[in-house]
Design an enzyme around this catalytic site. Structure first.
Site, PDB file in Angstrom:
ATOM      1  N   GLY A  29       0.690  -1.280  -0.075  1.00  0.00           N
ATOM      2  CA  GLY A  29      -0.003  -0.067  -0.070  1.00  0.00           C
ATOM      3  C   GLY A  29       0.952   1.315   0.102  1.00  0.00           C
ATOM      4  O   GLY A  29       2.008   1.225  -0.377  1.00  0.00           O
ATOM      5  N   SER A  30       0.363   2.299   0.574  1.00  0.00           N
ATOM      6  CA  SER A  30       1.108   3.653   0.550  1.00  0.00           C
ATOM      7  C   SER A  30       2.253   3.794   1.435  1.00  0.00           C
ATOM      8  O   SER A  30       2.181   3.029   2.503  1.00  0.00           O
ATOM      9  CB  SER A  30       0.083   4.609   0.881  1.00  0.00           C
ATOM     10  OG  SER A  30      -0.335   4.771   2.383  1.00  0.00           O
TER      11      SER A  30
ATOM     12  N   ALA B  84       2.652   6.313   3.335  1.00  0.00           N
ATOM     13  CA  ALA B  84       2.035   6.941   4.757  1.00  0.00           C
ATOM     14  C   ALA B  84       1.850   5.841   5.643  1.00  0.00           C
ATOM     15  O   ALA B  84       2.232   5.952   6.756  1.00  0.00           O
ATOM     16  CB  ALA B  84       1.118   7.863   4.299  1.00  0.00           C
ATOM     17  N   ALA B  85       1.113   4.837   4.793  1.00  0.00           N
ATOM     18  CA  ALA B  85       0.745   3.785   5.832  1.00  0.00           C
ATOM     19  C   ALA B  85       1.791   2.857   6.306  1.00  0.00           C
ATOM     20  O   ALA B  85       1.861   2.443   7.449  1.00  0.00           O
ATOM     21  CB  ALA B  85      -0.471   2.927   5.004  1.00  0.00           C
ATOM     22  N   GLY B  86       2.900   2.609   5.479  1.00  0.00           N
ATOM     23  CA  GLY B  86       4.007   1.906   5.734  1.00  0.00           C
ATOM     24  C   GLY B  86       4.640   2.418   6.864  1.00  0.00           C
ATOM     25  O   GLY B  86       5.113   1.728   8.019  1.00  0.00           O
TER      26      GLY B  86
ATOM     27  N   GLU C 285       5.621  -3.542   1.156  1.00  0.00           N
ATOM     28  CA  GLU C 285       5.830  -2.852   0.088  1.00  0.00           C
ATOM     29  C   GLU C 285       5.153  -1.755  -0.431  1.00  0.00           C
ATOM     30  O   GLU C 285       3.646  -1.894  -0.571  1.00  0.00           O
ATOM     31  CB  GLU C 285       5.547  -4.271  -1.154  1.00  0.00           C
ATOM     32  CG  GLU C 285       5.861  -4.087  -2.556  1.00  0.00           C
ATOM     33  CD  GLU C 285       4.973  -3.287  -3.401  1.00  0.00           C
ATOM     34  OE1 GLU C 285       5.436  -2.006  -3.852  1.00  0.00           O
ATOM     35  OE2 GLU C 285       4.042  -4.043  -3.709  1.00  0.00           O
TER      36      GLU C 285
ATOM     37  N   CYS D  40       2.038   0.607  -8.455  1.00  0.00           N
ATOM     38  CA  CYS D  40       3.011   1.413  -7.610  1.00  0.00           C
ATOM     39  C   CYS D  40       4.489   1.461  -8.300  1.00  0.00           C
ATOM     40  O   CYS D  40       5.123   2.198  -7.784  1.00  0.00           O
ATOM     41  CB  CYS D  40       3.334   0.286  -6.415  1.00  0.00           C
ATOM     42  SG  CYS D  40       3.614  -1.264  -6.576  1.00  0.00           S
TER      43      CYS D  40
END
Length: 472
Positions: free
Chosen positions: A206-207, A209-211, A229, A263
């Site tokens: 995902g994003s 920011a979430a990571g 990832e 991505c």
């Protein structure tokens, strides 16, 4: 209990309606996975291989339905979702091979017996799936985890719950033991409950920011293995390439495939100042004018469909306008596509040379052009990002590639091919804000199990002779 709905972004038709899992239900799913773990981990490896092979057979039998479910929820045309269903099927054999090669068991004879390397599963793995490849990407975590002996709690994206349900049904049809694979539906609140439910591993696509949030959350809990990832502000450099039209094909497939919702899509096109760069940009813009964006079931098949939602389209257009307000030159403007729903947007090409634009991923078919005087300046511009997922060079001169591959910082780097190309039997991941150095795809086996190194002797022997400094 919160209910939510999935709709087709191309038509607005309802695909799925249901309830989000409550924290208690999420905890029950994790508890079921925890209870199933010892038996699943202790089974002979062939039992787990047989189980995922049964799952593979179900996927093969249901491939048309899986592809249609993905199209209905993402808006991607069937030509693309059929390849996604095929990738899910192929992942099983690739994962079996990867486990044996990267995390299997081996033993070497020693004077006292043997030195043995084994790998053991972590326990309960939480898998948070993305919307852009809602089948292939979570499947790429789940299958290696099951082969390693982990049990799984899978939360699909709230944008694609139907695909998650189809996958849950496929696992059930494969007759896996109770609790080995558990699916919980919901949005951010459900995901937060899963993170707090006592997991041993988090596998996320995902994003950035979430990571970053997940890194912070588990910073003081090294027990939880993180495999992240994430996105990328990916560069594509064109240098010393004479056929502008041929170059344009590589650029378009890098920037606009899947409506820019990969991505690995190229977000920045870096070209020489002057006529050669002008020719490339003009060819890219002309080819982008010929791309067809339409509903997934259109005849003839379109190049691509909508963004995942009208909300996503509005956010992307706002990010594009911010760059234009900073002074970006519009080469091709975005906007609505014919009379289609608001999730559809046209591809955009803007020139941001000399501007200080945000180093953020626009998850849409929007390409930013940067003009530079030298190849070294091009590589410097390419690396001027906190991300590091994919990158590419298009050039007629192999010497340029030799220099580029040694200097570029990214995990997937292609030469004269789109940045979006990646092989399932190779690693896939990046560095910086694009991940945490745990590449997925073929290397997923690495983070699904941990190594155990052993010295072993078949009988107790007197080793006083190995002890120095003993008194008589």
């Amino acid at each position: 209990m919160t209910s939510f709905t999935s709709t087709d972004p191309a038509t607005g038709a309802v695909n799925w309606q249901g309830q989000a899992a409550s924290p208690a239900q999420v905890q029950a799913a994790v508890d079921a996975a925890r209870a199933a773990f010892p038996d699943w981990a202790d089974r002979p490896r062939q039992d787990r291989i047989d189980a995922v092979k049964r799952y593979q057979a179900v996927l093969k039998d249901r491939a048309p339905q899986i592809a249609e479910a993905i199209s209905r929820e993402t808006g991607k045309p069937l030509w693309e979702t059929k390849t996604e269903a095929a990738a899910m099927i192929g992942k099983v054999d690739i994962s079996i091979r990867a486990y044996d090669e990267r995390t299997g068991e081996r033993s070497n004879d020693t004077a006292f017996g043997r030195a043995t390397l084994r790998h053991r599963p972590h326990g309960v793995a939480a898998v948070l799936g993305p919307f852009n490849f809602p089948g292939h990407l979570p499947n790429g975590h789940i299958v290696p985890a099951l082969l390693a002996g982990d049990t799984v709690v899978f939360k699909p994206s709230e944008e694609t719950p139907l695909v998650g349900q189809v996958m849950a049904e496929a696992f059930a049809a494969a007759d896996l033991p109770h609790g080995v694979v558990n699916v919980v539906q919901g949005a951010r609140e459900t995901g937060a409950a899963l993170l707090d439910a006592g997991i041993d591993a988090l596998m996320f696509t995902g994003s950035g920011a979430a990571g970053a949030y997940f890194r912070r959350k588990f910073a003081d809990d090294p027990h939880v293995i993180l495999a992240l990832e994430l996105g990328g502000n990916n560069p594509l450099v064109v240098w010393d390439a004479q056929d502008a039209e041929a170059v344009a094909g590589v650029v378009v497939q890098s920037a606009f495939v899947t409506t820019g919702q990969r991505c690995s899509c190229a977000r920045r096109l870096i070209v020489p100042q002057g006529p050669q760069g002008d020719a490339v940009v003009e060819a890219v813009a002309a080819l982008s004018d010929r791309l067809t964006f339409a509903p997934w079931d259109s005849d003839p098949e379109p190049y691509a469909g909508p963004l995942i939602s009208e909300t996503a389209a509005q956010a992307a257009l706002q990010a594009l306008q911010q760059r234009i307000d900073l002074g970006a030159k519009v080469i091709r403007a975005s906007g609505p596509v014919d009379n289609l729903p608001g999730a559809f947007v046209r591809p955009a090409v803007i020139d941001v040379t000399g501007l200080d634009v945000l180093d953020e991923e626009m998850f849409a078919p929007f390409l930013q052009v940067i003009r530079v005087p030298t190849l070294d300046a091009a590589i410097q511009a390419a690396n001027a990002t906190r991300y590091g997922l994919s990158a590419g060079l298009v050039s007629d001169d192999p010497k340029n590639w030799d220099r580029f591959i040694r200097r570029i910082r990214a995990g997937v780097v292609n030469f004269n091919r789109p940045t979006t190309g990646a092989a399932g039997d190779m690693p896939f991941g990046g560095l910086g804000a694009s991940g945490n150095h745990r590449a997925s795809a073929y290397y997923a086996a690495d983070y699904c199990a941990y190594p155990v190194a052993s010295f072993e002797a078949d009988a107790v022997a007197n080793i006083e002779g190995e002890i120095k400094g003993l008194r008589a």
